[in-house]
Design a protein around this motif. Sequence first.
Motif, short mmCIF file in Angstrom:
data_model
loop_
_atom_site.label_atom_id
_atom_site.label_comp_id
_atom_site.label_asym_id
_atom_site.label_seq_id
_atom_site.Cartn_x
_atom_site.Cartn_y
_atom_site.Cartn_z
N THR A 1 37.59 41.43 -18.31
CA THR A 1 38.26 41.38 -17.01
C THR A 1 37.95 40.07 -16.29
N ASN A 2 36.68 39.78 -16.08
CA ASN A 2 36.31 38.57 -15.34
C ASN A 2 36.81 37.31 -16.03
N PHE B 1 41.96 43.34 -11.61
CA PHE B 1 40.59 43.79 -11.35
C PHE B 1 40.64 45.14 -10.67
N GLN C 1 30.80 48.57 -15.02
CA GLN C 1 31.42 47.28 -15.28
C GLN C 1 30.54 46.41 -16.18
N GLY D 1 41.40 39.01 -12.66
CA GLY D 1 40.07 38.67 -13.14
C GLY D 1 39.62 37.25 -12.88
N VAL E 1 36.28 37.96 -7.50
CA VAL E 1 35.81 38.75 -8.64
C VAL E 1 34.60 38.08 -9.26
#
Length: 672
Positions: A348-349, A356, A362, A566, A571
Amino acid sequence: MSTKQAKVIYWFRTDLRLHDSPALKAALDLSPEHLYPIWTWDPHYVYRARVGPNRWQFLIDCQNDLSRSITTLNPKSKLFVLREAPTTLLPKLFRAWKITHLVFEKDTDAYARERDAQVIRLAEQAGVQVVVRAGRTLYDSDALVEKNGGRPTMSLTQVLHAAEKLDKIPRPIPPPTSLPDPGDTALPFLQEPPSDAYLPDRNANHRNSGPDRSYAVGIAGPNGDFSVPTLAELGIETATTPQRGGETVALKALDAILTDKKYTATFSKPATAPTAFSPQSTTLLSPHLHFGSISCRLFYWSVQDVVDAYKASGHTPSTPPTSLTGQLLFRDMYFGAQAKAGHVFGQTNHNPLCRFISWHLQSTYDAETGLATGSYTVDAEHAEAWFQRWKFGRTGFPFVDALMRQLRQEGWIHHLGRHMVACFLTRGGCYIDWMRGADVFEEWLIDHETSCNIGNWQWLSCTAFFSQFHRIYSPVAFPAKWDKKGEFVRRYVPELAKYPDRFIYEPWRCPVVDQKMAGCLVRPDGEGVQYHDGYGTYPRPMFDFHERRRICLESMKKAYKVGLYGDDQRVKDGSWKGLFGIDAGGGDGGGGGGGGGGGGGGGGGGGGDTEFKKGIEANVGADADEGVDEDGGEAGEKGEGDLRRSERGAAKRKTEMRKQGTLDGIVKRLKS
């Protein structure tokens, strides 16, 4: 130098076959004096990739089958398995075997692309010519991205529009009828064992007979004959899958499928039953496609020829995207997305393609590289408990548990079953990070394909490719539409085998007297207790599904309103929590922990590349109606005018798709 003097290494990877191999043909077109078919036993896959015993066994099957096929063509040759990392081994082989050419099939997986770039540099330094040919997908993934304007392929529409600018899918290449002799196979150098950089060993939990010993016996194996390693050498526990690997098995399976002309021509994946298990309702060729023991072009044209004949006889075949050939389109779409995005596609990041969401559990990220570390933060104990119960099939929802147990035992579940358990873990129950589920699938699937696994988890979690988050699979209503008697559950959750039909998907509703007659009591714990007062046990549901569905829908609506992707700085630096009204960690605000997901204010759009995101909504409605729990529809649609507009557009696209015939027909119409 004439080509007759060429000494060629052919480096097998995810192309474990002799038929329809563009790269192998390129190697043979050099008319080499010597051909060395090799496989390098890469420590990255032994230690860093998550690989359970079933996929290991499937790979070993494929390698042994290929080696036998090579020896059949040339008794002096075989698949030479060399136990060292390719980046340290190949330069030594270039010198020792006086290699002139290195040939291999292109691989656009993020790790493989970096490895191959390093190998190419080393080959060039050694004066070795490198020949690379695409062959893993219908279309070269990089070419597909180029024709998509240099952007990741985020929808089937983008794939088709890009494909119209490329050459027609080629017919498969016949297998060779002979192979040149290998030359001298002496190894006058020391083995470089795997370094500590490959640790920790992510497969240590499967090594029940001790640590990996596949490298300890030398580069050429315990007998010096370049043998394929065994599960015992890897220290890996015995495989439990009934599926066998290898080109021979794959071609026989394809022939068997093609003999049923109607099934082949009218196959529609959403109409196949996720509860069928003897036999399954789909082809089970996906692991062969992954390891390359069957060519995607052979599969495509074999099916397409049947479809064309069926249509010519006055019948109506199925069409992409739900047809057999249509499944290959989804595969190409995901490959194209990863080919462009690289490593961040799997997280995601830092990923501009991925929404997100304030999930539980996570992933953690390396501060220097920005890449996922493979570990995660436990922000709520109940979420970690739910995750473990989901992983091992102890949720208290029989269909979910049956699917997860089948996955662990056999290394495969039907694609609608994958939809069910993925939705349940993420936006339809647990509200847990999709990356946790992707890790489990990577470990247990025999057909695990990095790009497809990631893409499917993003699709089902509604973080990319798909956005109808209100369509939630019910663990009770959905399986009942396919299997009213619950035979699938009885097969994989045997403790419920004697339960009455009406309680098979809701055993907690069964009267205690009937539970005792069935020999299994529903108990409040979920820790795998097998007996209570002389009876077998099965856990109560770990949460109220209807309440969890409501919480998840509200949390998803909020996440979509916040609108982060992301690659947004908020984020990366953690300030996203303020937008969600969360003090620490992640969560949905329900289930006894996870931080107050109900508060917090709006928050602005994500910082992603908007061009990358244009294709995401185009897939809304790409799946046919699959019997999802429509009770979630109302709540999900309120205040989501953009989704309603997407749905109307999707309905039109779906209608158009149904009007279209073959993949080449679609491309032809796009050109007109």
